[in-house]
Design an enzyme around this catalytic site. Sequence first.
Site, PDB file in Angstrom:
ATOM      1  N   LYS A 107      13.160  -8.767 -82.186  1.00  0.00           N
ATOM      2  CA  LYS A 107      12.796  -7.012 -82.402  1.00  0.00           C
ATOM      3  C   LYS A 107      13.967  -6.278 -82.103  1.00  0.00           C
ATOM      4  CE  LYS A 107       8.645  -8.950 -82.265  1.00  0.00           C
ATOM      5  NZ  LYS A 107       7.730  -8.941 -81.801  1.00  0.00           N
TER       6      LYS A 107
HETATM    7  C1  LIG Z   1       6.318 -10.064 -81.589  1.00  0.00           C
HETATM    8  C2  LIG Z   1       4.374  -9.464 -80.765  1.00  0.00           C
HETATM    9  C3  LIG Z   1       4.116  -9.921 -80.217  1.00  0.00           C
HETATM   10  C4  LIG Z   1       4.897 -10.893 -78.982  1.00  0.00           C
HETATM   11  O1  LIG Z   1       5.418 -10.439 -78.114  1.00  0.00           O
HETATM   12  P1  LIG Z   1       7.007 -10.818 -76.974  1.00  0.00           P
HETATM   13  O2  LIG Z   1       7.872 -10.613 -76.335  1.00  0.00           O
HETATM   14  O3  LIG Z   1       7.038 -12.162 -78.299  1.00  0.00           O
HETATM   15  O4  LIG Z   1       4.815 -11.536 -76.370  1.00  0.00           O
HETATM   16  C5  LIG Z   1       3.150  -8.842 -79.995  1.00  0.00           C
HETATM   17  N1  LIG Z   1       2.818  -8.274 -80.784  1.00  0.00           N
HETATM   18  C6  LIG Z   1       3.440  -7.818 -81.477  1.00  0.00           C
HETATM   19  C7  LIG Z   1       2.603  -6.846 -82.620  1.00  0.00           C
HETATM   20  C8  LIG Z   1       4.564  -8.761 -82.112  1.00  0.00           C
HETATM   21  O5  LIG Z   1       4.938  -8.029 -83.070  1.00  0.00           O
END
Ligand SMILES: *Cc1c(COP(=O)(O)O)cnc(C)c1O
Length: 399
Positions: A197
């Site tokens: 991210k």
């Molecule tokens: C990455 C992601 C998540 C989950 O995030 P985590 O921190 O791994 O729990 C949720 N929603 C979307 C759209 C994502 O891309």
Amino acid sequence: MLAERLALDGGTPVREEWLPFHRPRIEDDEIAEVVDTLRGGWLTTGPRCKRFEREVAAYTGAKHALALNSATAAMHLALEVIGLQAGDEVIVPTYTFAATGEVVLYFGARPVLVDVDPRTLNVDPTAVEAAITERTRAIISVDIGGVPCDYDRLLELAHGRGLVLIDDAAHALPSRYRGRLLGSVADLTAFSFYATKTLTTGEGGMLLTNDDRYDERAQVMSLHGISKDAWKRYTSEGSWYYEIVAPGFKYNMTDVAAALGLRQLTKQERFRAERAAIAARYDAAFASWPEIQVPSVPDDVETSWHLYIPRLNLGRLSADRARVIKALAAENVGTSVHFIPLHLHPWYRERYGYQPAAFPNALAQYERAVSLPIFPGMTDRDVEDVIAAVAKVVAHYRA
Ligand SMILES: *Cc1c(COP(=O)(O)O)cnc(C)c1O
């Protein structure tokens, strides 16, 4: 364009070395902050988590921010604090990652899937409105790739019907809706700090809200349902005393992770600018090609550019998306697909009987979508190689 043989067919690849789809940008100050944390001896939730929460809240303009171990945890807690019950319904766009739907299922509630806008891949407010029933409690919006949803319409819809709007903003730091950073636009907002991210703590997430009661309950439920108020009330008992007020979860962030987050946070505008520059170069290269449709960003928003998702005009190509991805991989360019809509997965199909064509926009866009590398630290040469690889593959498969 050159009529070169594809690497897939034994030709020479555009680049010699593999370009991964994503590489986290970790600089020396992140490493130093983690080392300081390790030497300081306070590893779990502590002063760095508290500072990270304060700084994310200040940056985004949200009143409260709670550091957690994932965005999935943040969304689970968001639904817990609004009191979601078994049998309730939550409206969820089908075009999203697994987490957005599964958190609803944790409660024995139903994720009611809806279709998306084919241009932004974001939830379609008209489809949301049509899906509201007397069992609906909340709407979850997902800002795909970082492009903010249509929040004026979603907020009006949600608040007009007594529903809570929860933003799965896993892609959307920093993204702006009509000049405002996401974080306090919806009633509750979840950020992800997963390794891929825009801001990473390895694994991590944050729940933001302006509502004091939501925040208080989320704090308690994020750590075993242990009430901090009990500590205040019974200080005469000593610091060892605590009270369990509900069966909570173990969702707290560590100070080691927060150390990374604190340093990453200071770079968000720079990282975004780097990604925006990459997106501009991709747009300039691809916009005139009939085989490719570049991503659309509405005028009144600013995307984080977490993802760059062009769509293939499949009628102009003799290959499908899977073949194009294989050919790009053979040219040493890593790509990804965001996302396989939830309703195409076996669990949703079998449980709710969804047909692939139930959400025609999501299905059509999914079949055409290819996410290209876009991360700070990509060199000019990396970007040129991606463009050259796409050019070569598209030229080869031109119908
Ligand atoms: C990455 C992601 C998540 C989950 O995030 P985590 O921190 O791994 O729990 C949720 N929603 C979307 C759209 C994502 O891309």
